[in-house]
Design an enzyme around this catalytic site. Structure first.
Site, PDB file in Angstrom:
ATOM      1  N   GLU A 169      51.586  46.345  32.115  1.00 48.85           N
ATOM      2  CA  GLU A 169      50.920  46.440  31.066  1.00 48.85           C
ATOM      3  C   GLU A 169      49.952  45.472  29.851  1.00 48.85           C
ATOM      4  O   GLU A 169      51.121  44.622  29.960  1.00 48.85           O
ATOM      5  CB  GLU A 169      50.843  47.539  30.178  1.00 48.85           C
ATOM      6  CG  GLU A 169      50.551  48.626  29.082  1.00 48.85           C
ATOM      7  CD  GLU A 169      51.125  49.558  28.724  1.00 48.85           C
ATOM      8  OE1 GLU A 169      50.729  50.633  28.557  1.00 48.85           O
ATOM      9  OE2 GLU A 169      52.354  49.833  27.999  1.00 48.85           O
ATOM     10  N   GLY A 225      60.705  46.858  25.173  1.00 46.05           N
ATOM     11  CA  GLY A 225      61.229  47.109  26.058  1.00 46.05           C
ATOM     12  C   GLY A 225      61.764  48.363  27.098  1.00 46.05           C
ATOM     13  O   GLY A 225      62.421  47.888  27.448  1.00 46.05           O
ATOM     14  N   ALA A 226      60.919  48.712  27.631  1.00 42.39           N
ATOM     15  CA  ALA A 226      60.007  49.366  28.793  1.00 42.39           C
ATOM     16  C   ALA A 226      58.966  49.942  28.919  1.00 42.39           C
ATOM     17  O   ALA A 226      58.197  49.734  27.888  1.00 42.39           O
ATOM     18  CB  ALA A 226      60.863  50.798  28.767  1.00 42.39           C
ATOM     19  N   MET A 227      58.755  50.327  30.065  1.00 45.58           N
ATOM     20  CA  MET A 227      57.223  50.056  30.781  1.00 45.58           C
ATOM     21  C   MET A 227      57.660  52.400  31.395  1.00 45.58           C
ATOM     22  O   MET A 227      58.349  51.606  32.510  1.00 45.58           O
ATOM     23  CB  MET A 227      57.128  49.250  31.717  1.00 45.58           C
ATOM     24  CG  MET A 227      55.574  49.467  32.058  1.00 45.58           C
ATOM     25  SD  MET A 227      54.551  49.533  30.731  1.00 45.58           S
ATOM     26  CE  MET A 227      53.081  50.621  31.587  1.00 45.58           C
ATOM     27  N   GLU A 228      56.214  52.972  30.945  1.00 48.61           N
ATOM     28  CA  GLU A 228      56.803  54.259  31.638  1.00 48.61           C
ATOM     29  C   GLU A 228      56.248  54.535  33.150  1.00 48.61           C
ATOM     30  O   GLU A 228      55.523  55.585  33.437  1.00 48.61           O
ATOM     31  CB  GLU A 228      55.472  54.795  30.956  1.00 48.61           C
ATOM     32  CG  GLU A 228      54.057  54.783  30.572  1.00 48.61           C
ATOM     33  CD  GLU A 228      53.512  54.037  29.813  1.00 48.61           C
ATOM     34  OE1 GLU A 228      52.423  53.949  29.296  1.00 48.61           O
ATOM     35  OE2 GLU A 228      54.641  52.879  29.211  1.00 48.61           O
ATOM     36  N   ASN A 229      56.086  53.452  34.466  1.00 50.24           N
ATOM     37  CA  ASN A 229      56.064  53.655  35.275  1.00 50.24           C
ATOM     38  C   ASN A 229      55.802  54.853  35.858  1.00 50.24           C
ATOM     39  O   ASN A 229      57.445  55.394  36.002  1.00 50.24           O
ATOM     40  CB  ASN A 229      56.530  52.360  36.256  1.00 50.24           C
ATOM     41  CG  ASN A 229      56.387  50.998  36.215  1.00 50.24           C
ATOM     42  OD1 ASN A 229      54.894  51.141  35.242  1.00 50.24           O
ATOM     43  ND2 ASN A 229      57.418  50.687  35.765  1.00 50.24           N
ATOM     44  N   HIS A 276      60.916  58.026  25.159  1.00 49.55           N
ATOM     45  CA  HIS A 276      59.604  57.699  24.643  1.00 49.55           C
ATOM     46  C   HIS A 276      59.237  56.951  26.101  1.00 49.55           C
ATOM     47  O   HIS A 276      58.245  58.318  26.857  1.00 49.55           O
ATOM     48  CB  HIS A 276      59.678  56.423  23.927  1.00 49.55           C
ATOM     49  CG  HIS A 276      58.266  55.593  23.895  1.00 49.55           C
ATOM     50  ND1 HIS A 276      58.183  55.298  22.524  1.00 49.55           N
ATOM     51  CD2 HIS A 276      57.621  55.060  24.397  1.00 49.55           C
ATOM     52  CE1 HIS A 276      56.984  54.626  23.060  1.00 49.55           C
ATOM     53  NE2 HIS A 276      56.359  54.603  24.098  1.00 49.55           N
ATOM     54  N   GLU A 277      59.692  57.013  26.994  1.00 47.97           N
ATOM     55  CA  GLU A 277      59.578  56.619  28.418  1.00 47.97           C
ATOM     56  C   GLU A 277      58.117  58.151  29.234  1.00 47.97           C
ATOM     57  O   GLU A 277      57.934  58.139  29.841  1.00 47.97           O
ATOM     58  CB  GLU A 277      59.406  55.435  29.121  1.00 47.97           C
ATOM     59  CG  GLU A 277      59.995  54.029  28.566  1.00 47.97           C
ATOM     60  CD  GLU A 277      58.912  53.556  28.169  1.00 47.97           C
ATOM     61  OE1 GLU A 277      57.845  54.034  29.227  1.00 47.97           O
ATOM     62  OE2 GLU A 277      59.158  53.154  27.196  1.00 47.97           O
ATOM     63  N   HIS A 279      55.533  59.693  28.181  1.00 45.74           N
ATOM     64  CA  HIS A 279      54.957  59.191  28.842  1.00 45.74           C
ATOM     65  C   HIS A 279      54.441  59.432  30.419  1.00 45.74           C
ATOM     66  O   HIS A 279      53.028  59.336  30.667  1.00 45.74           O
ATOM     67  CB  HIS A 279      55.445  57.935  29.117  1.00 45.74           C
ATOM     68  CG  HIS A 279      54.774  57.001  27.665  1.00 45.74           C
ATOM     69  ND1 HIS A 279      53.778  56.809  27.302  1.00 45.74           N
ATOM     70  CD2 HIS A 279      55.091  55.729  27.387  1.00 45.74           C
ATOM     71  CE1 HIS A 279      53.366  55.707  26.156  1.00 45.74           C
ATOM     72  NE2 HIS A 279      54.670  55.829  26.085  1.00 45.74           N
TER      73      HIS A 279
END
Length: 863
Positions: free
Chosen positions: A134, A272-276, A306-307, A310
């Site tokens: 992203e 922090g993180a990613m919503e793959n 949060h993720e 998503h």
């Protein structure tokens, strides 16, 4: 590179022309292990894209950032890579109605966390890979159409070293030495993902039966580096995951759509993180190597949720372009806290939100770069910078206000309709507003215009008139618009607020005795329901934190807080008051010494550990930026003495004890402070219940290094004790923190003049270099900063460019001269990339705010 910065207009044109039917991506990452042969280490990437063109004969382009392309074939015809590939784009001429593009490329492993990142664990030499894309870095790994509205199904296959495991968005299996993964649902390029290496992997499962009798079974997995396995509390990760899946299934009425649910905790992660979908990636710092407070576990749970949100807001339904980034990030930020409170053990998460997340939003919304929640995103560089406090925390705050405005049931029903109507598609603002108008019966256009399409934060101040017998004759709320140079933000907004009246009980507690919900609109709103009420000692105009605003106080309320803040019994009300006092300090309306004094007096009584840690961070920021320079040494001594006092009084073994120990280390300034830290490291001094674990040892070592009390040999000895990736980052930071001109020169060169360091070590070096206690030592770098940043921005990746421009700005040279130098650079670089100018403008604004705060604090001395 030319063509790397895709514009919104180009994306619109391509989306109108093309639609994508599917991708087959084959990666060979066996080159990740073993010795490199010099030059950039690369891997083979072969991509087949099937797509249609609405205007046969037209031209377009595919995206790819790679050192080289071996072959390009379009509809069976071989194209000359040297002619069609320019380093960032592949020109596609004479397209047919239906097309097949095959690209065979040599792509580069990343050391900046963008694309396919390669990490070598110094502890055991193992290699770990993961992807992070992203907003637009999947083109560093495979050829594609890199924009969110050209969704397609993806099929990945990966050849990897024999001893490795590979994961992707879909379920995978190893066949004949190749990892093949199930085809995904239609998703955007930026949320595809590959993770590969000898990761430690733990499994679990989730099952839910729906009212119609159908059952959903989701395989769960969680992974980390082998070196972190002893610290990996996967059971807690799975607990929160299952609680979240239950919560979202109950409230969204749409089954999780992506099959499995893996969560990878990966090294050197920028976010922090990613919503793959099916394979969420997190920074591995969420695996705690030492004792941390419950605030850290709450924060991790919030990120997990949060993720997960998503998966619906962002993955299932995706914005058309980055203008509407908020359609996923604001919702996920709100839902993370909403689910934390509704589903997990963290019942006070809204207090953390009010105190921590909104502080991020308030800062961002007062910068000259502030923008509406629905932003104007011209290109990918704009998009990268809009992952900010407005898109996340302000957007989430406004959604909380929206829930108060339309009601929770109408809000959630709107979400359910939104998912069902737009599944696997792309949306704009109007698509969401239309369903909310249906479910709430309210006209959403006026609300959206005022809240989503304007910038700036309003302030709300109570005005109280009393009768002769001490009752309220009239209570009004005055609303003021934001004043943010150079733009004008005159908007006054409608606020649904709770107004609380507080007074002291016979026992001395400060408690609420009256509460009214009301609509505040325009410059002044009279709250008729409170007429005749007993005179309050404190009026809280945004009680329960329903709206997004800066809370102000009348004189009586402020005097009450100065004397009795610690007596306020409600944790959320207390957090709101602390936040308001910090905003007053940042706005140069409250002397920084007064805020420091309030922290010294009342922080020790704070029961909420997250609020306490935020107060400590604010107090340190007040010391570094806002107190008058003449009082800085005194403030530092008072804070270190106060921290040590609270450390000694804290309950043995408590998280409050740990928080005060860390704060004491960060404020240590006297020889006796450093001696105590050294004795704690040596074990010759102890505090009952305080375990000086490895992470706490590094926290003690950094101030020792920064003040010349721990030399290179001491840091080398500590690294030998903790010869891990985490230990190396700590050591690099501490080495750069030492008070030596030669050390600073070396650190500067490593970051600015060389690309040898990975993203994580760049971050650690900058953190060590920029020490507030070393203002004189850093002074020569103010001029150098302005000489190099344009070149750094042009030559380095955007992530490293952002780290350098933000982290090395000479904020500790806090004088009008630095403002003048900044203005001179901006004037001379009017044509610089807007994203770079934005970063410099933001840093300038922070410095100008600091100088105003110092003037306010200095006036308190003479006044």
């Amino acid at each position: 590179m030319p063509g790397e910065n895709l514009s919104r207009d180009e994306a619109r044109e391509r989306a109108a022309l093309l639609s994508v039917d599917g991708y087959d991506v084959s990666l060979d990452v066996r080159s990740a292990v073993g010795e490199g042969e010099g030059g950039p280490r690369t891997f083979r990437s072969v991509t087949t894209i099937r797509f249609r063109c609405s205007e046969p004969g037209a031209s377009s382009f595919a995206d790819l950032i790679a050192p080289g392309v071996t072959a390009v074939t379009l509809n069976g015809k071989d194209l000359d890579p040297g002619e069609v590939f320019d380093g960032t784009r592949i020109a596609l001429e004479g397209l047919a109605a239906e097309n097949e593009l095959v690209v065979d490329a040599q792509c580069a492993y990343s050391r900046t966390g963008e694309g396919l990142h390669r990490f070598v664990d110094p502890e055991d030499g193992e290699v770990y890979l993961y992807t992070q894309y992203e907003p637009a870095d999947s083109r560093r790994v495979f050829a594609n159409f890199e924009q969110p509205d050209l969704k397609a199904p993806f099929r990945f296959e990966v050849r990897a070293p024999e001893e490795w495991t590979v994961w992707s968005n879909g379920a995978g299996e190893l066949t004949d030495g190749v990892w093949r993964f199930a085809e995904t649902k239609p998703i955007s390029t930026y949320i595809t993902c590959v993770v590969a290496g000898p990761y430690h992997y733990v499994t679990d499962s989730y099952s839910r039966t729906f009212p119609d009798g159908t059952t959903l079974d989701i395989p769960l997995g969680a992974m980390c580096r082998k070196g972190l396995a002893p610290y990996f509390d996967a059971d807690d990760v799975f607990l929160v995951t299952k609680q979240g899946l239950d919560f979202f299934h109950e409230h969204f009425d749409y089954p999780y759509p992506f099959g499995k649910y893996d969560q990878a905790f990966v090294p050197e992660y920028n976010l922090g993180a990613m919503e793959n979908p099916g394979l969420v990636t997190f920074r591995e710092e969420y695996i705690f190597r030492g004792k941390v407070t419950q605030a850290s576990y709450e924060a991790r749970a919030n990120v997990i949720l949060h993720e997960m949100a998503h998966m619906w807001f962002g993955d299932l339904v995706t914005m058309v372009w980055w203008d509407d980034l908020w359609l996923k990030e604001s919702f996920a930020d709100f839902m993370g806290t909403f689910a934390n409170v509704g589903a997990t053990r963290f019942q006070n998460a809204w207090t953390t939100f009010a105190n921590r997340r909104k502080a991020w939003a308030y800062r961002a919304d007062q910068l000259p770069s502030t923008h509406p929640i629905t932003a104007d995103i011209r290109d990918l560089q704009d998009a990268k910078l809009n992952f900010d406090g407005i898109t996340y925390a302000k957007g989430a705050s406004v959604l909380k206000q929206l829930v108060a405005y339309v009601g929770q049931d109408a809000f959630l029903e709107g979400a359910r309709r939104y998912f069902k109507r737009n599944a696997y598609g792309n949306t704009r603002l109007g698509d969401l507003l239309s369903v909310l108008a249906e479910t709430s019966g309210r006209d959403m256009s006026a609300w959206a215009r005022k809240w989503l399409q304007t910038a700036g934060v309003n302030s709300l101040t109570p005005q109280v008139l009393l009768t002769a017998d001490g009752r309220i004759a009239e209570l009004a709320v005055v609303q003021e618009a934001a004043v943010i140079a150079p733009a004008d933000h005159p908007e006054l907004r409608p606020h649904r607020v709770a107004i609380g009246l507080y007074g002291r009980t016979a026992e001395g507690a400060l408690e609420r005795y009256a509460r009214v919900e009301a609509d505040v609109d325009g410059p002044r709103t009279v709250i008729a329901e409170l007429a005749g009420a007993e005179a309050p000692e404190l009026v809280l105009v945004n009680d329960d934190d329903l709206t997004y605003c800066k809370i102000r106080f009348d004189d009586t309320s402020l005097a009450t807080l100065r004397d009795h803040l610690g007596a306020l019994t409600d944790p959320l009300a207390r957090a709101l008051c602390w936040s308001a006092l910090w905003n007053l300090t940042r706005d140069a309306l409250l002397p920084a010494r007064d805020f420091v004094g309030l922290v010294l007096r009342f922080a020790g009584r704070e029961s909420d550990i997250g609020v306490l840690q935020m107060l400590q961070a604010w107090a340190e920021s007040a010391l570094v930026h806002y107190v008058a320079p003449a009082w800085r040494e005194t403030a530092e001594r008072l804070l270190s003495e106060g921290a040590l006092r609270e450390l000694r009084q804290a309950e043995p073994g408590s998280e409050h004890q740990l928080a005060w120990a860390r704060f004491f280390a960060s404020t240590a300034s006297a020889g006796s402070d450093f001696q105590l830290l050294q004795e704690l490291l040596a074990g010759t001094a102890t505090f009952d219940g305080l375990d000086v674990d490895q992470e706490l040892r590094w926290a003690f070592l950094e101030p020792l290094a920064a003040h010349g009390a721990a030399d290179e040999s001491a840091l080398a000895a500590e690294l030998a004790r903790d010869d891990t990736a985490s230990g190396k980052r700590h050591q690099v930071r501490c080495l750069a923190a030492r008070p030596s001109a030669a050390v600073k020169a070396q650190a500067w060169a490593q970051v600015v003049e060389s690309e040898a360091l990975s993203n994580a070590l760049v971050e650690a070096t900058i953190a060590g270099f920029a020490q507030a206690s070393q203002r004189d030592l850093l002074a020569p770098y103010a001029e150098k900063y302005f000489e190099v940043i344009a070149r750094v921005w042009e030559d380095r990746s955007i992530q490293i460019g952002m780290d350098v421009v933000r982290g090395l700005y000479p904020s500790y040279q806090d004088s009008p001269r630095t403002l003048e130098a900044t203005d001179a650079w901006l004037a001379a670089h009017a044509e610089a990339p807007p994203a770079l100018r934005r970063l410099v403008l933001e840093a300038r604004d922070d410095l100008a705010r600091a100088l105003r705060g110092q003037e306010c604090d200095a006036a308190a001395i003479t006044g």
